[in-house]
Design a protein around this motif. Structure first.
Motif: not given
Length: 368
Positions: A243-253, A311-313
């Motif tokens: 939920r945190v990385l939803l606001e900061h990352a560009s992609a993830g799995m 993730v990528t960011l």
């Protein structure tokens, strides 16, 4: 002999607040639907008691479980998402001696079967809400099912996840869990959002589950005091981090099949390449002690079952992401960068890393 419906009622289901013994809302479907507009606010009740005439325990006061207009007891459940949200759905099947050791404790199997499914919701940045459970058993073993249920519901309670239906059938032991969560409309942490020049990062140690599986296969059963066995049998789905990385990352799995294999999937979806710095891989000293330096790196790259988030960011987002993650007790380790295509994964030394992670129909795949 106990029948499948009694088995479900007695050990697997939990009576949501504000429901009748047969799963129907005390105050009607519409009222339950109205109450579902609010986000999840309370955990479900205790495991069903076998003392009640039907096998269900009495409902506790306090209103219906948020989002459940009709729970288990009918042909299907009726669910109402929070206003302005979309439903995120994922399913995983875990098979004995393929995804978990058949002789693993039932409590661990119940916990693990739900954890691997919740990890998919975490990867999308979703909030868990509901789940379905399909359990296949070679025979009725009430003690096994009771322990399985305790493990399953222990994790479900931690994530305020309501079990709203399921099935029990006879066959080789297997567990299928469907999880459902919520995301704000038009928001999701997907695999296809990475851009060249971004950082590649993970939320925690890699290779621990692989080392834990090796210890189990060697006969070590001291789960409570062995962090590697615990990492393998009791993975921690990173829902708060997602939920945190939803606001900061560009992609993830999530990392289930192995870092390299899963990074290949992300790169292919985003049409970028990846360059890893092997010296930056987060590996615990326990893994190195168990596998040696070379084996530990190999486990981190290919072992799988870590269920960390990958993730990528943008470099400019790293500081804020780490600060936000620290508030929920999570970390973020940078392990490389994305590059202009082709969509292969390599190292800073120029080596190309093949996607040799877990494959279900590969003859050389071992129990994971």
């Amino acid at each position: 002999m106990i029948g499948e419906f009694d088995l479900i009622k007695r050990y697997l289901l939990k009576a949501p607040h504000g429901t009748r013994a047969d799963g129907y809302p005390l105050s009607g479907v519409q009222e339950a639907a109205d109450n579902a507009i609010a986000p999840p606010a309370s955990e479900t009740a205790a495991i069903l008691s076998q003392d009640a005439p039907t096998g269900y325990s009495s409902s506790a006061p306090g209103g219906a479980t948020p989002g459940v207009a009709l729970g288990a007891g009918d042909d299907a459940a009726l669910l109402v998402p929070t206003a302005g949200h979309q439903i995120v759905v994922s399913v995983d099947t875990s098979v004995a001696d393929v995804h978990f050791p058949a002789d693993a404790p039932a409590h661990a199997i119940g916990y693990r079967s739900l954890a691997v499914s919740l990890s998919d919701l975490a990867a999308m940045g979703a909030t868990p809400r509901w789940c379905l459970l399909a359990l296949t058993l070679p025979e009725v073993d009430e003690a096994w099912v009771a322990a399985f249920s305790r493990g399953f519901h222990e994790l479900a309670n931690q994530h305020r996840l309501a079990l709203v239906g399921g099935d029990v059938t006879r066959g080789e032991r297997a567990v299928s869990v469907t999880v459902m969560g919520e995301l704000p409309l038009r928001r999701a942490l997907r695999r296809d959002g990475a851009k060249a020049g971004e950082l590649i990062a993970v939320t925690g140690p890699l290779g621990s589950a692989c080392a834990g599986l090796k210890r189990w296969q060697q006969g070590n059963r001291n789960i409570e005091h062995d962090p590697l066995l615990h990492a393998y049998l009791y993975p921690n789905p990173k829902t708060a981090a997602g939920r945190v990385l939803l606001e900061h990352a560009s992609a993830g799995m999530d990392i289930s099949d192995g870092l390299v294999a899963d990074l290949h999937h992300l790169c292919a979806a985003s049409h970028v390449g990846a360059e890893l710095e092997l010296d930056h891989l987060p590996i615990t000293s326990d893994v190195v002690d168990e596998l040696g330096n070379k084996g530990a790196i190999n486990a981190a790259l290919y072992g799988g079952d870590d269920y960390q988030l990958l993730v990528t960011l943008a470099p400019s987002a790293l500081s804020d992401a780490r600060a936000a993650l620290a508030k929920c007790g999570e970390t973020l380790t940078v392990i490389g960068r994305t590059t202009q295509g082709p969509s292969h994964v390599g190292t800073t030394n120029g080596d190309i890393l093949q996607p040799n992670g877990w494959q279900h129909f590969h003859r050389d795949s071992a129990t994971r």
